[in-house]
Write a protein that holds these residues in place. Structure first.
Motif, PDB file in Angstrom:
ATOM      1  N   ILE A  82     -13.411  -0.059 -10.454  1.00  0.00           N
ATOM      2  CA  ILE A  82     -12.058   0.487 -10.413  1.00  0.00           C
ATOM      3  C   ILE A  82     -11.672   0.852  -8.980  1.00  0.00           C
ATOM      4  CG2 ILE A  82     -10.631   2.432 -11.164  1.00  0.00           C
ATOM      5  CD1 ILE A  82     -12.322   2.338 -13.814  1.00  0.00           C
ATOM      6  N   LEU A  83     -12.603   1.471  -8.246  1.00  0.00           N
ATOM      7  CA  LEU A  83     -12.350   1.777  -6.837  1.00  0.00           C
ATOM      8  C   LEU A  83     -12.087   0.499  -6.051  1.00  0.00           C
ATOM      9  CD1 LEU A  83     -12.281   3.605  -4.347  1.00  0.00           C
ATOM     10  CD2 LEU A  83     -14.776   3.433  -4.245  1.00  0.00           C
ATOM     11  N   THR A  84     -12.886  -0.518  -6.303  1.00  0.00           N
ATOM     12  CA  THR A  84     -12.701  -1.795  -5.626  1.00  0.00           C
ATOM     13  C   THR A  84     -11.323  -2.367  -5.922  1.00  0.00           C
ATOM     14  OG1 THR A  84     -15.072  -2.250  -5.711  1.00  0.00           O
ATOM     15  CG2 THR A  84     -13.621  -4.141  -5.405  1.00  0.00           C
ATOM     16  N   ALA A  85     -10.876  -2.236  -7.165  1.00  0.00           N
ATOM     17  CA  ALA A  85      -9.541  -2.714  -7.537  1.00  0.00           C
ATOM     18  C   ALA A  85      -8.460  -1.962  -6.773  1.00  0.00           C
ATOM     19  CB  ALA A  85      -9.339  -2.569  -9.042  1.00  0.00           C
ATOM     20  N   MET A  86      -8.615  -0.648  -6.656  1.00  0.00           N
ATOM     21  CA  MET A  86      -7.632   0.145  -5.907  1.00  0.00           C
ATOM     22  C   MET A  86      -7.577  -0.287  -4.447  1.00  0.00           C
ATOM     23  SD  MET A  86      -8.488   3.967  -7.298  1.00  0.00           S
ATOM     24  CE  MET A  86      -8.286   4.466  -9.008  1.00  0.00           C
ATOM     25  N   ARG A  87      -8.748  -0.443  -3.829  1.00  0.00           N
ATOM     26  CA  ARG A  87      -8.795  -0.841  -2.416  1.00  0.00           C
ATOM     27  C   ARG A  87      -8.209  -2.242  -2.235  1.00  0.00           C
ATOM     28  NH1 ARG A  87      -9.509   3.958   0.070  1.00  0.00           N
ATOM     29  NH2 ARG A  87     -11.599   4.859  -0.125  1.00  0.00           N
ATOM     30  N   TYR A  88      -8.532  -3.131  -3.152  1.00  0.00           N
ATOM     31  CA  TYR A  88      -8.059  -4.510  -3.047  1.00  0.00           C
ATOM     32  C   TYR A  88      -6.544  -4.563  -3.196  1.00  0.00           C
ATOM     33  CZ  TYR A  88      -7.605  -9.506  -3.980  1.00  0.00           C
ATOM     34  OH  TYR A  88      -7.239 -10.829  -3.931  1.00  0.00           O
ATOM     35  N   ALA A  89      -6.007  -3.808  -4.151  1.00  0.00           N
ATOM     36  CA  ALA A  89      -4.561  -3.787  -4.352  1.00  0.00           C
ATOM     37  C   ALA A  89      -3.851  -3.236  -3.119  1.00  0.00           C
ATOM     38  CB  ALA A  89      -4.212  -2.956  -5.581  1.00  0.00           C
ATOM     39  N   ALA A  90      -4.381  -2.168  -2.544  1.00  0.00           N
ATOM     40  CA  ALA A  90      -3.762  -1.578  -1.358  1.00  0.00           C
ATOM     41  C   ALA A  90      -3.760  -2.559  -0.184  1.00  0.00           C
ATOM     42  CB  ALA A  90      -4.486  -0.296  -0.972  1.00  0.00           C
ATOM     43  N   GLU A  91      -4.809  -3.370  -0.096  1.00  0.00           N
ATOM     44  CA  GLU A  91      -4.940  -4.312   1.016  1.00  0.00           C
ATOM     45  C   GLU A  91      -4.047  -5.535   0.827  1.00  0.00           C
ATOM     46  OE1 GLU A  91      -8.355  -7.319   2.835  1.00  0.00           O
ATOM     47  OE2 GLU A  91      -8.962  -5.525   1.735  1.00  0.00           O
ATOM     48  N   THR A  92      -3.946  -6.032  -0.403  1.00  0.00           N
ATOM     49  CA  THR A  92      -3.250  -7.298  -0.645  1.00  0.00           C
ATOM     50  C   THR A  92      -1.806  -7.138  -1.106  1.00  0.00           C
ATOM     51  OG1 THR A  92      -4.094  -7.404  -2.912  1.00  0.00           O
ATOM     52  CG2 THR A  92      -5.420  -8.458  -1.183  1.00  0.00           C
ATOM     53  N   ASP A  93      -1.462  -5.955  -1.609  1.00  0.00           N
ATOM     54  CA  ASP A  93      -0.108  -5.729  -2.117  1.00  0.00           C
ATOM     55  C   ASP A  93       0.313  -4.305  -1.766  1.00  0.00           C
ATOM     56  OD1 ASP A  93       2.280  -5.556  -3.446  1.00  0.00           O
ATOM     57  OD2 ASP A  93       1.517  -6.222  -5.384  1.00  0.00           O
ATOM     58  N   PRO A  94       0.733  -4.078  -0.522  1.00  0.00           N
ATOM     59  CA  PRO A  94       1.048  -2.713  -0.068  1.00  0.00           C
ATOM     60  C   PRO A  94       2.144  -2.033  -0.873  1.00  0.00           C
ATOM     61  CG  PRO A  94       0.864  -4.220   1.802  1.00  0.00           C
ATOM     62  CD  PRO A  94       0.856  -5.064   0.572  1.00  0.00           C
ATOM     63  N   ASP A  95       2.977  -2.795  -1.585  1.00  0.00           N
ATOM     64  CA  ASP A  95       4.046  -2.193  -2.382  1.00  0.00           C
ATOM     65  C   ASP A  95       3.585  -1.762  -3.774  1.00  0.00           C
ATOM     66  OD1 ASP A  95       5.958  -2.520  -0.363  1.00  0.00           O
ATOM     67  OD2 ASP A  95       6.400  -4.575  -1.008  1.00  0.00           O
ATOM     68  N   ALA A  96       2.358  -2.094  -4.137  1.00  0.00           N
ATOM     69  CA  ALA A  96       1.873  -1.772  -5.480  1.00  0.00           C
ATOM     70  C   ALA A  96       1.518  -0.287  -5.579  1.00  0.00           C
ATOM     71  CB  ALA A  96       0.651  -2.619  -5.819  1.00  0.00           C
ATOM     72  N   SER A  97       2.114   0.401  -6.529  1.00  0.00           N
ATOM     73  CA  SER A  97       1.771   1.809  -6.755  1.00  0.00           C
ATOM     74  C   SER A  97       0.576   1.946  -7.694  1.00  0.00           C
ATOM     75  CB  SER A  97       2.967   2.558  -7.348  1.00  0.00           C
ATOM     76  OG  SER A  97       3.339   2.010  -8.614  1.00  0.00           O
ATOM     77  N   HIS A  98       0.377   0.941  -8.568  1.00  0.00           N
ATOM     78  CA  HIS A  98      -0.697   0.963  -9.559  1.00  0.00           C
ATOM     79  C   HIS A  98      -1.403  -0.391  -9.572  1.00  0.00           C
ATOM     80  CE1 HIS A  98       1.733   4.360 -10.924  1.00  0.00           C
ATOM     81  NE2 HIS A  98       0.751   4.736 -11.738  1.00  0.00           N
ATOM     82  N   VAL A  99      -2.624  -0.385 -10.077  1.00  0.00           N
ATOM     83  CA  VAL A  99      -3.365  -1.623 -10.294  1.00  0.00           C
ATOM     84  C   VAL A  99      -3.959  -1.571 -11.701  1.00  0.00           C
ATOM     85  CG1 VAL A  99      -5.498  -0.689  -9.247  1.00  0.00           C
ATOM     86  CG2 VAL A  99      -5.158  -3.173  -9.395  1.00  0.00           C
ATOM     87  N   LEU A 100      -3.882  -2.686 -12.396  1.00  0.00           N
ATOM     88  CA  LEU A 100      -4.466  -2.770 -13.733  1.00  0.00           C
ATOM     89  C   LEU A 100      -5.915  -3.189 -13.628  1.00  0.00           C
ATOM     90  CD1 LEU A 100      -3.776  -2.842 -16.890  1.00  0.00           C
ATOM     91  CD2 LEU A 100      -3.816  -5.331 -16.575  1.00  0.00           C
TER      92      LEU A 100
END
Length: 210
Positions: A82-100
């Motif tokens: 889950i942490l990896t998903a959060m970091r990956y989303a922040a890196e690849t999609d800066p506009d994403a507030s949430h990650v599934l």
């Protein structure tokens, strides 16, 4: 004035477990002639903006699908994914507030999973976790991306790194999903396939679902 519908979030399928009871990495398990991951992708692809898979070892995935390893060492379980998903989303999609996040072993995920989780999450900025039949499914959730530093600190702390333990420290909404009525009996949409016997059950449901 109409409230804009939240944008589709990115998603990461978690496949970092050791799959001891299944006897092989679940990403390579075949279900009804197709890799298990294909079933999960089919349930999610129209609901999310992008898909990646979190795995601790090389796995066969569709062409172009990113495979990302845990950002913390030591096989720390689903929370590390889950942490990896959060970091990956922040890196690849800066506009994403949430990650599934969703597990590799749930081939019957609801087709309205993201819409219903997003309705709960965006109401007050919480994370939203799926539930069914009175049980919480903490690996299947829509997580606030900005929780990454807090989650990292939790993983580095003294407490056992369990998802439910972390959730107790955060603002979270649970969203209950109904079981499906099928000719083979009630089907929990979050049915986990952990053993070869579970695969046989899933095959039975696939034969009767439209």
């Amino acid at each position: 004035m109409t409230t804009p519908k939240p944008r589709h979030p990115p998603a990461v399928i978690l496949a970092g477990g050791q799959s001891r009871r299944m006897g092989q990495n679940k990403a390579g398990v075949m279900l009804s002639g197709r890799p298990l991951i294909d079933h999960v992708i089919a349930r999610l692809v129209a609901q999310v903006s992008a898909l990646a898979i979190n795995a601790a070892e090389p796995v066969a995935v569709p062409p172009g699908m990113p495979v990302i390893a845990d950002t913390v060492p030591g096989q720390r379980g689903p929370l590390a994914g889950i942490l990896t998903a959060m970091r990956y989303a922040a890196e690849t999609d800066p506009d994403a507030s949430h990650v599934l996040t969703a597990p590799i072993d749930s081939p019957f995920l609801p087709l309205d999973l993201v819409d219903r989780l997003a309705a709960a999450a965006h109401a007050d900025g919480a994370s939203a976790i799926a539930a069914s039949a009175g049980a919480l499914h903490p690996v299947c959730g829509l997580w606030r991306v900005d929780l990454a530093d807090r989650l990292q600190a939790f993983l580095e702390g003294p407490e056992e790194p369990r998802v439910k333990a972390f959730l107790k420290t955060q603002m979270m909404r649970s969203v209950d999903f109904p079981q499906l009525d099928t000719p083979a009996g009630p089907l929990d949409p979050f049915l986990n396939l952990n053993t070869p016997a579970d695969l046989e059950r899933a095959e039975t449901f696939l034969r009767v679902l439209p």
